[in-house]
Scaffold this motif. Sequence first.
Motif, mmCIF file in Angstrom:
data_model
loop_
_atom_site.group_PDB
_atom_site.id
_atom_site.type_symbol
_atom_site.label_atom_id
_atom_site.label_comp_id
_atom_site.label_asym_id
_atom_site.label_seq_id
_atom_site.Cartn_x
_atom_site.Cartn_y
_atom_site.Cartn_z
ATOM 1 N N ASP A 252 -6.130 -7.301 -6.427
ATOM 2 C CA ASP A 252 -5.065 -7.042 -5.460
ATOM 3 C C ASP A 252 -5.673 -6.811 -4.088
ATOM 4 O OD1 ASP A 252 -2.683 -5.870 -4.073
ATOM 5 O OD2 ASP A 252 -1.865 -5.945 -6.101
ATOM 6 N N ILE B 180 -5.389 -0.336 -6.672
ATOM 7 C CA ILE B 180 -6.451 -0.424 -7.668
ATOM 8 C C ILE B 180 -6.687 0.898 -8.409
ATOM 9 C CG2 ILE B 180 -8.883 -0.988 -8.059
ATOM 10 C CD1 ILE B 180 -6.973 -3.394 -7.442
ATOM 11 N N ARG C 202 -10.041 -5.043 -9.411
ATOM 12 C CA ARG C 202 -10.843 -5.230 -8.203
ATOM 13 C C ARG C 202 -9.960 -5.331 -6.959
ATOM 14 N NH1 ARG C 202 -14.779 -10.249 -10.008
ATOM 15 N NH2 ARG C 202 -14.966 -9.711 -12.231
ATOM 16 N N HIS C 203 -10.419 -4.682 -5.883
ATOM 17 C CA HIS C 203 -9.773 -4.852 -4.584
ATOM 18 C C HIS C 203 -10.388 -6.099 -3.956
ATOM 19 C CE1 HIS C 203 -9.723 -3.726 -0.087
ATOM 20 N NE2 HIS C 203 -8.582 -4.293 -0.399
ATOM 21 N N THR C 204 -9.722 -7.238 -4.123
ATOM 22 C CA THR C 204 -10.253 -8.504 -3.638
ATOM 23 C C THR C 204 -9.126 -9.518 -3.522
ATOM 24 O OG1 THR C 204 -12.007 -10.158 -3.978
ATOM 25 C CG2 THR C 204 -10.832 -9.398 -5.950
ATOM 26 N N GLU D 121 -5.609 -2.150 -1.365
ATOM 27 C CA GLU D 121 -6.662 -1.314 -1.961
ATOM 28 C C GLU D 121 -6.113 -0.147 -2.768
ATOM 29 O OE1 GLU D 121 -10.912 0.730 -0.601
ATOM 30 O OE2 GLU D 121 -9.480 0.032 0.910
ATOM 31 N N GLU E 8 0.846 -1.196 0.000
ATOM 32 C CA GLU E 8 0.000 0.000 0.000
ATOM 33 C C GLU E 8 0.884 1.251 0.000
ATOM 34 O OE1 GLU E 8 -3.321 0.807 0.428
ATOM 35 O OE2 GLU E 8 -4.346 -1.083 0.814
#
Length: 245
Positions: free
Chosen positions: A90, A96, A113-115, A93, A15
């Motif tokens: 990924d 993205i 997607r943030h997943t 967050e 991050e």
Amino acid sequence: MAVDTVDPAEVAKFERMAAEWWDPNGKFKPLHMLNPCRLDYITNQIAAEFGRDLTGALPFTGLRILDIGCGGGLLSEPMARLGAEVVGADAAERNIPVAQAHAKQSGLAIDYRHTTAEALAAAGEQFDVVLNMEVVEHVADPQAYLTACQQLLKPGGLMICSTLNRNPKSFMMAIIGAEWVMRWLPKGTHDWAKFITPDELYALIGKAGLRPVDRKGMVFNPVTWRWSLSDRDLSCNYVTASVKG
């Protein structure tokens, strides 16, 4: 119930570096240098498995590809340019919007997607190809993670997985060299204890229900300042291909 293999400390680490993904001289310089070698392996494995002609226009048309741990999209974008329908996922967050903005600038339609792999598998998502590059050494439970990747593949699907070998040479190259001496990466980016030997990875892949079909080393030449694939030298970075069913 899906097991969550995300390591929060690893996610937080990436991050902090998110905005630098597309700077070839920034914190992700090693990936920019490695990317042509990775793409050479990925494209040739996909072409061989699915009978595609890489010299033709949009050779990956009709293939649905998941780039898990997509970061800023360094692999997702080339796959989209080759005609694939690409989902980039990924757990970090902040990666993205960086990836989305760059894809828009590049005129590419990529579903970012943030997943996580586990969440996608639980939702019943299916792909022809899963790109699983430099992720398995950052998760909390490699076996559960690779099992989720297997569940994401259609029958006959292909997983490309790369990681770092665990031996004294990889400690010298990836930790001492890349992080401490060259300062290509922030100190602490890699945890050497989480590196996985090729035999260990093959065992994990097999236990996950996939059949390994190929593995090669990715070797850095300090004279030419380039990476290349090797049939024999898997001592540091290496990449594998495996199929489902």
